[in-house]
Design a protein around this motif. Structure first.
Motif, PDB file in Angstrom:
ATOM      1  N   HIS A 242       0.835  -1.207   0.000  1.00 52.57           N
ATOM      2  CA  HIS A 242       0.000   0.000   0.000  1.00 52.57           C
ATOM      3  C   HIS A 242       0.874   1.264   0.000  1.00 52.57           C
ATOM      4  O   HIS A 242       0.657   2.195   0.783  1.00 52.57           O
ATOM      5  CB  HIS A 242      -0.968  -0.011   1.181  1.00 52.57           C
ATOM      6  N   VAL A 243       1.851   1.261  -0.873  1.00 52.45           N
ATOM      7  CA  VAL A 243       2.762   2.403  -1.012  1.00 52.45           C
ATOM      8  C   VAL A 243       2.048   3.500  -1.792  1.00 52.45           C
ATOM      9  O   VAL A 243       1.391   3.231  -2.803  1.00 52.45           O
ATOM     10  CB  VAL A 243       4.044   1.966  -1.761  1.00 52.45           C
ATOM     11  N   SER A 244       2.174   4.736  -1.361  1.00 56.17           N
ATOM     12  CA  SER A 244       1.559   5.835  -2.101  1.00 56.17           C
ATOM     13  C   SER A 244       2.402   6.181  -3.316  1.00 56.17           C
ATOM     14  O   SER A 244       3.617   5.943  -3.348  1.00 56.17           O
ATOM     15  CB  SER A 244       1.423   7.067  -1.206  1.00 56.17           C
TER      16      SER A 244
ATOM     17  N   TYR B 288      11.038   3.252  -2.858  1.00 51.69           N
ATOM     18  CA  TYR B 288      11.067   1.795  -2.769  1.00 51.69           C
ATOM     19  C   TYR B 288      11.812   1.157  -3.942  1.00 51.69           C
ATOM     20  O   TYR B 288      11.852  -0.070  -4.054  1.00 51.69           O
ATOM     21  CB  TYR B 288       9.639   1.255  -2.702  1.00 51.69           C
ATOM     22  N   VAL B 289      12.415   1.971  -4.790  1.00 56.14           N
ATOM     23  CA  VAL B 289      13.101   1.468  -5.977  1.00 56.14           C
ATOM     24  C   VAL B 289      14.595   1.342  -5.712  1.00 56.14           C
ATOM     25  O   VAL B 289      15.232   2.298  -5.258  1.00 56.14           O
ATOM     26  CB  VAL B 289      12.860   2.396  -7.180  1.00 56.14           C
ATOM     27  N   PHE B 290      15.142   0.154  -6.006  1.00 53.64           N
ATOM     28  CA  PHE B 290      16.586  -0.017  -5.956  1.00 53.64           C
ATOM     29  C   PHE B 290      17.233   0.462  -7.241  1.00 53.64           C
ATOM     30  O   PHE B 290      18.284   1.108  -7.219  1.00 53.64           O
ATOM     31  CB  PHE B 290      16.946  -1.484  -5.728  1.00 53.64           C
TER      32      PHE B 290
ATOM     33  N   TYR C  90      -0.158   0.973  -7.403  1.00 52.79           N
ATOM     34  CA  TYR C  90      -1.221   0.015  -7.695  1.00 52.79           C
ATOM     35  C   TYR C  90      -0.798  -1.408  -7.339  1.00 52.79           C
ATOM     36  O   TYR C  90      -1.521  -2.144  -6.669  1.00 52.79           O
ATOM     37  CB  TYR C  90      -1.644   0.086  -9.168  1.00 52.79           C
ATOM     38  N   THR C  91       0.387  -1.805  -7.824  1.00 50.32           N
ATOM     39  CA  THR C  91       0.840  -3.183  -7.592  1.00 50.32           C
ATOM     40  C   THR C  91       0.939  -3.481  -6.100  1.00 50.32           C
ATOM     41  O   THR C  91       0.517  -4.549  -5.635  1.00 50.32           O
ATOM     42  CB  THR C  91       2.200  -3.414  -8.264  1.00 50.32           C
ATOM     43  N   SER C  92       1.471  -2.545  -5.329  1.00 48.69           N
ATOM     44  CA  SER C  92       1.639  -2.776  -3.891  1.00 48.69           C
ATOM     45  C   SER C  92       0.315  -2.760  -3.140  1.00 48.69           C
ATOM     46  O   SER C  92       0.251  -3.185  -1.984  1.00 48.69           O
ATOM     47  CB  SER C  92       2.599  -1.742  -3.288  1.00 48.69           C
TER      48      SER C  92
ATOM     49  N   MET D 189      -0.331  -6.744  -3.899  1.00 46.51           N
ATOM     50  CA  MET D 189       0.633  -7.715  -3.366  1.00 46.51           C
ATOM     51  C   MET D 189       1.796  -6.969  -2.730  1.00 46.51           C
ATOM     52  O   MET D 189       2.231  -5.924  -3.234  1.00 46.51           O
ATOM     53  CB  MET D 189       1.142  -8.625  -4.485  1.00 46.51           C
ATOM     54  N   THR D 190       2.313  -7.477  -1.635  1.00 42.96           N
ATOM     55  CA  THR D 190       3.478  -6.889  -1.002  1.00 42.96           C
ATOM     56  C   THR D 190       4.679  -7.059  -1.924  1.00 42.96           C
ATOM     57  O   THR D 190       4.924  -8.140  -2.458  1.00 42.96           O
ATOM     58  CB  THR D 190       3.763  -7.557   0.351  1.00 42.96           C
ATOM     59  N   LEU D 191       5.415  -5.987  -2.095  1.00 39.97           N
ATOM     60  CA  LEU D 191       6.632  -6.011  -2.904  1.00 39.97           C
ATOM     61  C   LEU D 191       7.837  -6.217  -1.993  1.00 39.97           C
ATOM     62  O   LEU D 191       7.900  -5.667  -0.892  1.00 39.97           O
ATOM     63  CB  LEU D 191       6.769  -4.698  -3.682  1.00 39.97           C
ATOM     64  N   HIS D 192       8.786  -7.018  -2.477  1.00 41.81           N
ATOM     65  CA  HIS D 192       9.968  -7.353  -1.692  1.00 41.81           C
ATOM     66  C   HIS D 192      11.237  -6.982  -2.459  1.00 41.81           C
ATOM     67  O   HIS D 192      11.222  -6.872  -3.695  1.00 41.81           O
ATOM     68  CB  HIS D 192       9.977  -8.850  -1.364  1.00 41.81           C
ATOM     69  N   PRO D 193      12.340  -6.798  -1.745  1.00 44.72           N
ATOM     70  CA  PRO D 193      13.605  -6.470  -2.416  1.00 44.72           C
ATOM     71  C   PRO D 193      13.954  -7.493  -3.493  1.00 44.72           C
ATOM     72  O   PRO D 193      13.908  -8.701  -3.262  1.00 44.72           O
ATOM     73  CB  PRO D 193      14.621  -6.496  -1.266  1.00 44.72           C
ATOM     74  N   GLY D 194      14.274  -6.982  -4.678  1.00 50.32           N
ATOM     75  CA  GLY D 194      14.631  -7.842  -5.792  1.00 50.32           C
ATOM     76  C   GLY D 194      13.476  -8.188  -6.708  1.00 50.32           C
ATOM     77  O   GLY D 194      13.696  -8.743  -7.795  1.00 50.32           O
TER      78      GLY D 194
END
Length: 288
Positions: free
Chosen positions: A143-145, A152-154, A227-229, A232-237
């Motif tokens: 639920h990232v704005s 949140y981007v590497f 939207y994606t977050s 589904m929870t987004l994880h590193p990588g």
């Protein structure tokens, strides 16, 4: 920074015309498992344990002599954005876009790296190239704005989302082994202040098929992460493939596919159709 895997899984930092082996500066990177040493580094950064690379005295290999590999050979998940350019919506005569369809998942086993071959599965079904900007997630987020999304981007990479034009579900048609060429490296987010302003070009057999700017995305990178977050929870990588513009087209045996994205890099792969079989001989078919 441009970070890559090379020469059988070593972690490298591209420095000018060289790639510098920094494997020993990341804890556990010498035995990273299937996910690869760069995945280990991304997780280290996410945990806040990273130390700046010290290149003094490290082994350097001329970039032209290094064998580059997929920077993330086994991402946790690959998320795709269907119909995320208006011109692609028009060329395919779709009545819906990413705003209606949401996102889909591709198998992580479909990843290959620079210089490898896309393997065509069927001799009588069209298989298309789709050149896309890839977003590599650097922090766990749900639920990232949109306003906070780039935090949140590497980094960013080039992605080819290869697709069979058959009747199966989208995830099936895009998840064959070799159907997600990735690379040649990951450019860290600090090098790209605005991912929604990058020139993208994809050539097949020396002819330009796709040419756009990511400013034309329907869901820009920020909105797509938000939207994606929410789903589904987004994880590193994790990798988000942001969608393809107009100009998709059939691949044939012997083609060379080149995707270039401004400030990100140039990914080139081949096409092998020597093992393609008739579609009606696929396993699991039902004769009606």
């Amino acid at each position: 920074m441009r970070l890559a895997l090379f020469n059988k899984g070593r972690l490298g930092l591209v420095d000018g015309d060289d790639i510098v082996d920094v494997t020993d500066q990341v804890a556990g990177a010498d035995t990273p498992g299937p996910a690869g040493a760069l995945q280990r580094h991304i997780e280290t950064v996410a945990d806040g344990d990273t130390i700046p690379f010290n290149l003094s005295g490290l082994v350097r290999v001329p970039l032209a002599e290094a064998v580059l590999e997929a920077p993330l050979p086994r991402p946790g998940k690959i998320v795709g954005a269907p119909v995320n350019y208006l011109d692609h919506k028009a060329e395919m005569q779709y009545t819906t876009s990413v705003a209606d369809l949401g996102v889909f998942l591709k198998a992580s086993s479909s990843v290959i790296g620079p210089g490898e071959d896309i393997v065509l599965p069927y001799r009588d079904k069209r298989t298309d190239q789709e050149g896309e900007l890839g977003v590599v997630i650097g922090r766990t987020g749900a639920h990232v704005s949109a306003d906070e999304a780039l935090e949140y981007v590497f980094g960013y990479t080039c992605v080819l989302d290869i697709t069979v034009r058959s009747g199966e579900d989208r995830s099936t048609r895009k998840s064959f082994d070799t159907f997600t060429p990735l690379g040649p490296w990951i450019v860290t987010a600090d090098e790209i202040p605005d991912p929604d302003a990058l020139d993208l070009r994809c050539d097949v057999g020396g002819t330009t098929r796709q040419h756009t700017n990511t400013a034309n995305l329907i869901f820009g990178v920020r909105e797509l992460i938000a939207y994606t977050s929410s789903v589904m929870t987004l994880h590193p990588g994790d990798v988000i493939a942001t969608g393809t513009p107009a100009g998709v087209g059939p691949l044939t045996h012997g083609d060379r596919v080149v995707l270039e994205i401004e400030r990100v890099g140039r990914l080139e792969v081949g096409v092998d159709g020597s093992r393609a079989t008739p579609y009606d001989q696929r396993p699991g078919r039902m004769d009606r």
